[in-house]
Scaffold this motif. Sequence first.
Motif, PDB file in Angstrom:
ATOM      1  N   THR A   1       5.493  53.169-126.147  1.00  0.00           N
ATOM      2  CA  THR A   1       5.915  52.147-127.107  1.00  0.00           C
ATOM      3  C   THR A   1       5.215  50.844-126.755  1.00  0.00           C
ATOM      4  O   THR A   1       5.287  50.382-125.616  1.00  0.00           O
ATOM      5  CB  THR A   1       7.439  51.937-127.069  1.00  0.00           C
ATOM      6  N   LEU A   2       4.537  50.282-127.721  1.00  0.00           N
ATOM      7  CA  LEU A   2       3.814  49.033-127.487  1.00  0.00           C
ATOM      8  C   LEU A   2       4.822  47.886-127.415  1.00  0.00           C
ATOM      9  O   LEU A   2       5.578  47.653-128.364  1.00  0.00           O
ATOM     10  CB  LEU A   2       2.812  48.780-128.619  1.00  0.00           C
ATOM     11  N   PRO A   3       4.864  47.161-126.301  1.00  0.00           N
ATOM     12  CA  PRO A   3       5.832  46.060-126.197  1.00  0.00           C
ATOM     13  C   PRO A   3       5.429  44.887-127.087  1.00  0.00           C
ATOM     14  O   PRO A   3       4.249  44.687-127.392  1.00  0.00           O
ATOM     15  CB  PRO A   3       5.753  45.677-124.713  1.00  0.00           C
ATOM     16  N   ALA A   4       6.424  44.132-127.484  1.00  0.00           N
ATOM     17  CA  ALA A   4       6.156  42.945-128.305  1.00  0.00           C
ATOM     18  C   ALA A   4       5.484  41.879-127.459  1.00  0.00           C
ATOM     19  O   ALA A   4       5.774  41.717-126.267  1.00  0.00           O
ATOM     20  CB  ALA A   4       7.462  42.413-128.892  1.00  0.00           C
ATOM     21  N   ARG A   5       4.565  41.170-128.068  1.00  0.00           N
ATOM     22  CA  ARG A   5       3.879  40.091-127.364  1.00  0.00           C
ATOM     23  C   ARG A   5       4.832  38.914-127.176  1.00  0.00           C
ATOM     24  O   ARG A   5       5.596  38.561-128.080  1.00  0.00           O
ATOM     25  CB  ARG A   5       2.653  39.648-128.169  1.00  0.00           C
ATOM     26  N   VAL A   6       4.784  38.317-125.985  1.00  0.00           N
ATOM     27  CA  VAL A   6       5.622  37.161-125.691  1.00  0.00           C
ATOM     28  C   VAL A   6       4.929  35.898-126.207  1.00  0.00           C
ATOM     29  O   VAL A   6       3.742  35.675-125.946  1.00  0.00           O
ATOM     30  CB  VAL A   6       5.883  37.039-124.173  1.00  0.00           C
ATOM     31  N   HIS A   7       5.660  35.109-126.964  1.00  0.00           N
ATOM     32  CA  HIS A   7       5.135  33.849-127.497  1.00  0.00           C
ATOM     33  C   HIS A   7       5.831  32.662-126.814  1.00  0.00           C
ATOM     34  O   HIS A   7       7.061  32.643-126.692  1.00  0.00           O
ATOM     35  CB  HIS A   7       5.367  33.765-129.015  1.00  0.00           C
ATOM     36  N   HIS A   8       5.029  31.697-126.375  1.00  0.00           N
ATOM     37  CA  HIS A   8       5.569  30.470-125.795  1.00  0.00           C
ATOM     38  C   HIS A   8       5.162  29.301-126.693  1.00  0.00           C
ATOM     39  O   HIS A   8       3.971  29.079-126.912  1.00  0.00           O
ATOM     40  CB  HIS A   8       5.031  30.244-124.381  1.00  0.00           C
ATOM     41  N   PRO A   9       6.145  28.572-127.200  1.00  0.00           N
ATOM     42  CA  PRO A   9       5.826  27.484-128.152  1.00  0.00           C
ATOM     43  C   PRO A   9       4.955  26.375-127.556  1.00  0.00           C
ATOM     44  O   PRO A   9       4.241  25.686-128.282  1.00  0.00           O
ATOM     45  CB  PRO A   9       7.206  26.954-128.549  1.00  0.00           C
ATOM     46  N   ASP A  10       4.975  26.221-126.228  1.00  0.00           N
ATOM     47  CA  ASP A  10       4.193  25.148-125.627  1.00  0.00           C
ATOM     48  C   ASP A  10       2.799  25.612-125.195  1.00  0.00           C
ATOM     49  O   ASP A  10       2.041  24.844-124.592  1.00  0.00           O
ATOM     50  CB  ASP A  10       4.933  24.573-124.413  1.00  0.00           C
ATOM     51  N   TYR A  11       2.452  26.884-125.500  1.00  0.00           N
ATOM     52  CA  TYR A  11       1.139  27.392-125.104  1.00  0.00           C
ATOM     53  C   TYR A  11       0.091  26.939-126.096  1.00  0.00           C
ATOM     54  O   TYR A  11       0.246  27.087-127.310  1.00  0.00           O
ATOM     55  CB  TYR A  11       1.161  28.922-125.029  1.00  0.00           C
ATOM     56  N   LEU A  12      -0.973  26.318-125.575  1.00  0.00           N
ATOM     57  CA  LEU A  12      -2.105  25.901-126.406  1.00  0.00           C
ATOM     58  C   LEU A  12      -3.363  26.602-125.910  1.00  0.00           C
ATOM     59  O   LEU A  12      -3.732  26.490-124.731  1.00  0.00           O
ATOM     60  CB  LEU A  12      -2.295  24.378-126.342  1.00  0.00           C
ATOM     61  N   ARG A  13      -4.009  27.302-126.803  1.00  0.00           N
ATOM     62  CA  ARG A  13      -5.230  28.023-126.431  1.00  0.00           C
ATOM     63  C   ARG A  13      -6.378  27.039-126.296  1.00  0.00           C
ATOM     64  O   ARG A  13      -6.622  26.222-127.184  1.00  0.00           O
ATOM     65  CB  ARG A  13      -5.548  29.072-127.479  1.00  0.00           C
ATOM     66  N   GLN A  14      -7.089  27.093-125.183  1.00  0.00           N
ATOM     67  CA  GLN A  14      -8.195  26.184-124.950  1.00  0.00           C
ATOM     68  C   GLN A  14      -9.470  26.696-125.643  1.00  0.00           C
ATOM     69  O   GLN A  14      -9.774  27.882-125.578  1.00  0.00           O
ATOM     70  CB  GLN A  14      -8.463  26.036-123.447  1.00  0.00           C
ATOM     71  N   PRO A  15     -10.189  25.806-126.292  1.00  0.00           N
ATOM     72  CA  PRO A  15     -11.421  26.241-126.972  1.00  0.00           C
ATOM     73  C   PRO A  15     -12.493  26.637-125.954  1.00  0.00           C
ATOM     74  O   PRO A  15     -12.577  26.083-124.853  1.00  0.00           O
ATOM     75  CB  PRO A  15     -11.843  25.010-127.767  1.00  0.00           C
ATOM     76  N   VAL A  16     -13.323  27.625-126.342  1.00  0.00           N
ATOM     77  CA  VAL A  16     -14.428  28.067-125.505  1.00  0.00           C
ATOM     78  C   VAL A  16     -15.654  27.217-125.843  1.00  0.00           C
ATOM     79  O   VAL A  16     -16.003  27.066-127.013  1.00  0.00           O
ATOM     80  CB  VAL A  16     -14.748  29.558-125.749  1.00  0.00           C
ATOM     81  N   PRO A  17     -16.323  26.635-124.846  1.00  0.00           N
ATOM     82  CA  PRO A  17     -17.513  25.820-125.137  1.00  0.00           C
ATOM     83  C   PRO A  17     -18.555  26.641-125.879  1.00  0.00           C
ATOM     84  O   PRO A  17     -18.791  27.826-125.587  1.00  0.00           O
ATOM     85  CB  PRO A  17     -18.011  25.438-123.740  1.00  0.00           C
ATOM     86  N   SER A  18     -19.179  26.010-126.855  1.00  0.00           N
ATOM     87  CA  SER A  18     -20.153  26.721-127.692  1.00  0.00           C
ATOM     88  C   SER A  18     -21.330  27.240-126.870  1.00  0.00           C
ATOM     89  O   SER A  18     -21.970  28.226-127.224  1.00  0.00           O
ATOM     90  CB  SER A  18     -20.675  25.779-128.790  1.00  0.00           C
ATOM     91  N   THR A  19     -21.625  26.565-125.743  1.00  0.00           N
ATOM     92  CA  THR A  19     -22.749  26.993-124.913  1.00  0.00           C
ATOM     93  C   THR A  19     -22.470  28.325-124.228  1.00  0.00           C
ATOM     94  O   THR A  19     -23.389  28.958-123.687  1.00  0.00           O
ATOM     95  CB  THR A  19     -23.045  25.942-123.847  1.00  0.00           C
ATOM     96  N   MET A  20     -21.213  28.766-124.228  1.00  0.00           N
ATOM     97  CA  MET A  20     -20.866  30.049-123.590  1.00  0.00           C
ATOM     98  C   MET A  20     -20.840  31.203-124.572  1.00  0.00           C
ATOM     99  O   MET A  20     -20.658  32.358-124.182  1.00  0.00           O
ATOM    100  CB  MET A  20     -19.512  29.926-122.891  1.00  0.00           C
ATOM    101  N   ILE A  21     -20.976  30.919-125.852  1.00  0.00           N
ATOM    102  CA  ILE A  21     -20.863  31.955-126.877  1.00  0.00           C
ATOM    103  C   ILE A  21     -22.189  32.710-127.007  1.00  0.00           C
ATOM    104  O   ILE A  21     -23.259  32.104-127.113  1.00  0.00           O
ATOM    105  CB  ILE A  21     -20.474  31.338-128.232  1.00  0.00           C
ATOM    106  N   VAL A  22     -22.090  34.009-127.024  1.00  0.00           N
ATOM    107  CA  VAL A  22     -23.278  34.843-127.253  1.00  0.00           C
ATOM    108  C   VAL A  22     -23.743  34.640-128.679  1.00  0.00           C
ATOM    109  O   VAL A  22     -22.948  34.750-129.636  1.00  0.00           O
ATOM    110  CB  VAL A  22     -22.967  36.325-126.998  1.00  0.00           C
ATOM    111  N   PRO A  23     -25.011  34.344-128.909  1.00  0.00           N
ATOM    112  CA  PRO A  23     -25.504  34.143-130.286  1.00  0.00           C
ATOM    113  C   PRO A  23     -25.266  35.388-131.138  1.00  0.00           C
ATOM    114  O   PRO A  23     -25.492  36.521-130.700  1.00  0.00           O
ATOM    115  CB  PRO A  23     -27.007  33.906-130.089  1.00  0.00           C
ATOM    116  N   GLU A  24     -24.774  35.167-132.354  1.00  0.00           N
ATOM    117  CA  GLU A  24     -24.475  36.270-133.275  1.00  0.00           C
ATOM    118  C   GLU A  24     -25.731  36.578-134.080  1.00  0.00           C
ATOM    119  O   GLU A  24     -25.879  36.165-135.237  1.00  0.00           O
ATOM    120  CB  GLU A  24     -23.287  35.940-134.151  1.00  0.00           C
ATOM    121  N   ILE A  25     -26.633  37.320-133.459  1.00  0.00           N
ATOM    122  CA  ILE A  25     -27.890  37.688-134.110  1.00  0.00           C
ATOM    123  C   ILE A  25     -27.653  38.698-135.216  1.00  0.00           C
ATOM    124  O   ILE A  25     -28.343  38.700-136.231  1.00  0.00           O
ATOM    125  CB  ILE A  25     -28.881  38.241-133.067  1.00  0.00           C
TER     126      ILE A  25
END
Length: 307
Positions: A282-306
């Motif tokens: 049984t897949l458990p439900a994902r835990v959500h925290h209201p104070d969690y903010l996802r940090q953006p990934v710097p564009s220089t780290m993104i693999v180019p989408e060729i």
Amino acid sequence: MNEKENPADTLNQERQRRFEEDLIDAYDEELEMEVDDRKLDGDSVFSAEARESRKMYFRELFRLQGELVKLQDWVVSTGHRLVVIFEGRDAAGKGGAIKRITQRLNPRVCRVAALPAPNNRERTQWYFQRYVAHLPAGGEIVLFDRSWYNRAGVERVMNFCTDEEYEEFFRSVPEFEKMLSRSGIQIIKYWFSITDEEQEVRFESRIIDPLKQWKLSPMDLESRRRWEDYTQAKEIMLQRSHIPEAPWWVVQAVDKKRARLNCIHHLLDQVPYTDVEHPSVTLPARVHHPDYLRQPVPSTMIVPEIY
């Protein structure tokens, strides 16, 4: 034959067809899950009968791989220890069969041992010592892509061992394998058999295919020249090391796909595996925290989408 047809041209056309068929087969190794057999209907390389045979091959391969997964679960559940040895001439299809066996399995359970030539230190060890380190623990399967039988084959033919070392190998190997069997390790040994003509075609295919040229080594080319020496060495090996605890099985391997299916089917028959019950997941439900903010990934780290 048409009077205007040149026998040499006909032979060349047949060889070219074989090369193309072998090339497509090599691509299938990595694309089997994505192959859409309907796209093969317009393929110029394969006849209607060959296309139907390929469809059957894929269907049966997936069915057998499903059984291999069941075998894997049983091995883990029971703590069984299994060694499968693959021997044969260069280009006999050992690697292709091994790929199909491991393709859907857990690499932590089923692993491949393909040892390089021994180094200077290993040459001074007990001959079997470097192979012992790769034997399975409980709940493991080890596939040897060539094995301790190198001494009976390439080392004998290429004079990499002395007559005394060769004879000592045949005195020792039955006792070594009996000892492994007594300890609870099941040993299954396969020899992949091809014809002189088939090896020639496969070698020439490797020469002209840039994706497969790496498979050819000077040792492979020398083995081609010494075909008859290898035949004699193989015959002696099968005769002197075929024991009830670890018998040899010969796979007719001129047809690669049939060889793979026959080998896997036979392997499954050699192990008394049964279905293993698994608890429902049984897949458990994902835990959500209201104070969690996802940090953006710097564009220089993104693999180019060729693509």
